[in-house]
Design a protein around this motif. Structure first.
Motif, short mmCIF file in Angstrom:
data_model
loop_
_atom_site.label_atom_id
_atom_site.label_comp_id
_atom_site.label_asym_id
_atom_site.label_seq_id
_atom_site.Cartn_x
_atom_site.Cartn_y
_atom_site.Cartn_z
N LEU A 21 31.06 -18.30 -13.40
CA LEU A 21 30.95 -16.89 -13.71
C LEU A 21 31.68 -16.57 -15.01
O LEU A 21 32.79 -17.06 -15.25
CB LEU A 21 31.52 -16.04 -12.58
N HIS A 22 31.08 -15.73 -15.83
CA HIS A 22 31.68 -15.26 -17.07
C HIS A 22 32.79 -14.25 -16.75
O HIS A 22 32.75 -13.57 -15.71
CB HIS A 22 30.60 -14.60 -17.94
N ALA A 23 33.77 -14.13 -17.64
CA ALA A 23 34.86 -13.19 -17.42
C ALA A 23 34.35 -11.77 -17.23
O ALA A 23 34.87 -11.00 -16.41
CB ALA A 23 35.85 -13.25 -18.58
N ALA A 24 33.33 -11.37 -17.98
CA ALA A 24 32.77 -10.02 -17.82
C ALA A 24 32.15 -9.83 -16.45
O ALA A 24 32.24 -8.75 -15.85
CB ALA A 24 31.73 -9.76 -18.91
N GLN A 25 31.53 -10.88 -15.91
CA GLN A 25 30.94 -10.79 -14.57
C GLN A 25 32.02 -10.68 -13.50
O GLN A 25 31.89 -9.90 -12.55
CB GLN A 25 30.05 -12.01 -14.33
N LEU A 26 33.09 -11.44 -13.64
CA LEU A 26 34.20 -11.35 -12.69
C LEU A 26 34.81 -9.96 -12.70
O LEU A 26 35.07 -9.37 -11.64
CB LEU A 26 35.25 -12.40 -13.03
N LEU A 27 35.05 -9.43 -13.89
CA LEU A 27 35.65 -8.09 -13.99
C LEU A 27 34.73 -7.04 -13.40
O LEU A 27 35.19 -6.12 -12.70
CB LEU A 27 35.96 -7.79 -15.46
N TRP A 28 33.44 -7.15 -13.64
CA TRP A 28 32.48 -6.20 -13.09
C TRP A 28 32.47 -6.25 -11.56
O TRP A 28 32.46 -5.21 -10.90
CB TRP A 28 31.08 -6.50 -13.64
N LEU A 29 32.49 -7.45 -10.99
CA LEU A 29 32.51 -7.57 -9.53
C LEU A 29 33.72 -6.87 -8.93
O LEU A 29 33.62 -6.24 -7.87
CB LEU A 29 32.53 -9.06 -9.13
N ALA A 30 34.87 -6.96 -9.60
CA ALA A 30 36.11 -6.39 -9.08
C ALA A 30 36.24 -4.91 -9.34
O ALA A 30 37.19 -4.28 -8.85
CB ALA A 30 37.31 -7.12 -9.71
N THR A 31 35.29 -4.33 -10.06
CA THR A 31 35.37 -2.91 -10.40
C THR A 31 34.06 -2.21 -10.06
O THR A 31 33.88 -1.73 -8.95
CB THR A 31 35.73 -2.74 -11.89
N GLN A 32 33.11 -2.19 -10.98
CA GLN A 32 31.88 -1.46 -10.75
C GLN A 32 31.01 -2.09 -9.68
O GLN A 32 30.32 -1.39 -8.93
CB GLN A 32 31.09 -1.31 -12.05
N GLY A 33 31.03 -3.43 -9.57
CA GLY A 33 30.25 -4.06 -8.51
C GLY A 33 30.71 -3.63 -7.14
O GLY A 33 29.90 -3.26 -6.28
N SER A 34 32.03 -3.66 -6.92
CA SER A 34 32.57 -3.23 -5.62
C SER A 34 32.36 -1.75 -5.40
O SER A 34 32.06 -1.31 -4.28
CB SER A 34 34.06 -3.58 -5.54
N ALA A 35 32.52 -0.94 -6.46
CA ALA A 35 32.29 0.50 -6.31
C ALA A 35 30.84 0.78 -5.93
O ALA A 35 30.57 1.64 -5.08
CB ALA A 35 32.66 1.22 -7.61
#
Length: 429
Positions: free
Chosen positions: A347-361
């Protein structure tokens, strides 16, 4: 007292999902400043533009640090705070040996309040600003978490855990009491301030068909609530479900037949699924929550991130404390990367960050409120130091772009990387 606040730094905002964009980096916009007012984000842009537009604003300069959305932890058990990192058990033994004895204590309102406050303190220090938590069967445990969150102005999702079999006597309710206690908590708390109620059967093995039917009826009567439970975490659990529900087509069917499947349904783990289950989850727009530290710590298996994303599933990320071994979403992102590597799809760093923020939201139905930095969103954010330890700093110093600089913090960072946390615009850490 100045009403407006401008934070200066490297502000990251998602314009799309990094899983959907032409390249992960293309989904992220960078700004120099963000302006807050009354708990909301009112502007993003250049330093010059925002200071000119808001000349009376207080200004806080975070230099070269990142300003990102607060982390959204989409599946936790706050009553397991004190038993995190307990040794040597798989799921069923974990529940019987550690979880159930600890949850027995939450009928004591004072103890529940102590752990709720401790949990929110620990997670705020790690940059988490929104959580979706299971409580215990005791209404006192729900009241404690909601009261603690309300006092902090924090957005939380939670609900009374319901169990009427395969649990100790002191942790069993009934179909009627599960319905009635949950209904009373919904009436008292759902939609108050920043609180969302989640109807919460623990999982099929600890609920009779009668209880799941009662909770399905409750959700139908209160469709703006969420519904959270567990699905297909371990293979022996799935066999247990088959023995308890021999008429069910699969594990998901034990929920579906009682009206506990649909948009707003949140399923934790979802590792070992059948094709029919995957199809129905996608069709109904339910959400799946990846719990990588828990899945490895308890020995459950490897989540199929790439396959599920490719199918169009809604996916969030979670610590699953205390089965998960860390309160930190940074550690959780590192574990998600490691699991994806084992499946051959890093996973790319942007994908990880998205999962932990907007993805979970998005998984929690809160996409329009938290998980991103955009005008009109609630001002839950954190400031991330990309040189928080000598080991991280020396690696980040060699980076040639933002993502290479961020990645060492995602892999090795902890609460030392969290320079500041704001919840509802107010400094919380």
């Amino acid at each position: 007292m100045k009403q407006d606040l401008i934070l200066l730094g490297r502000v990251l905002s998602f314009s799309a999902s990094p899983f959907d964009a032409a390249g992960p980096e293309a989904a992220v916009e960078q700004h120099e400043a963000i302006a807050l007012r009354g708990g909301k984000i009112v502007a993003l842009g250049s330093r010059a533009a925002l200071t000119k537009a808001l000349p009376e604003a207080e200004i806080v300069d975070h230099g070269n640090k990142l300003i990102i959305p607060g982390f959204v932890d989409a599946h936790v058990h706050y009553p397991q705070t004190a038993i995190i990192a307990s040794w040597g058990k798989r799921l069923i033994d974990w529940l019987n040996t550690y979880t159930f004895p600890e949850e027995m204590r939450f009928g004591d309102a004072g103890y529940a309040a102590e752990i709720a406050a401790r949990y929110l303190d620990l997670t705020t220090a790690c940059g988490t600003t929104t959580v979706a938590s299971y409580c215990t069967i005791h209404p006192e445990s729900v009241e404690a978490l909601f009261q603690a969150a309300q006092a902090r102005g924090q957005r939380v999702v939670a609900g009374k855990t319901c169990m009427d079999r395969n649990a100790p006597e002191g942790l069993r309710d009934t179909p009627q009491s599960a319905h009635d206690d949950s209904a009373a908590l919904i009436q008292r708390w759902h939609g108050v301030d920043r609180i969302t109620y989640a109807i919460t059967p623990r999982f099929s093995p600890t609920s009779t068909p009668e209880q799941l039917d009662a909770l399905g009826a409750l959700w139908a009567a209160h469709p703006t609530c969420l519904m959270q439970t567990h699905l297909s975490e371990q293979l022996d659990e799935i066999e247990w479900v088959r023995s308890l529900y021999p008429e069910a087509r699969d594990y998901l069917d034990t929920y579906e037949r009682f009206g506990l499947l649909g948009e707003g349904a949140i399923f934790g783990h979802a590792i070992h699924m059948e094709p029919r289950e995957r199809d129905r989850l996608r069709e109904t727009r339910a959400s799946l929550i990846h719990c990588p530290t828990s899945n490895t710590f308890i020995g459950s298996g490897l989540f199929d991130m790439q396959g599920l994303i490719h199918e169009g599933q809604r996916i969030g990320l979670a610590t699953d404390t205390g089965g998960g071994s860390s309160f930190s979403m940074l550690r959780t992102m590192a574990a998600a990367y490691e699991v994806a590597q084992l499946r051959g799809t890093p996973l790319h760093a942007a994908q990880l960050l998205w999962l932990a923020t907007q993805g979970s939201a998005t998984a929690l139905g809160l996409r329009d409120k938290v998980g991103n930095l955009a005008v009109g969103m609630e001002a839950d954010l954190l400031v991330l130091n990309l040189a928080s330890t000598p080991a991280i700093a020396q690696r980040a110093n060699r980076a040639t772009d933002l993502w290479e600089a961020l990645f060492p913090t995602l892999m090795m960072g902890d609460d030392r990387a969290i320079s500041e946390v704001r919840i509802n615009g107010r400094k919380a850490h």
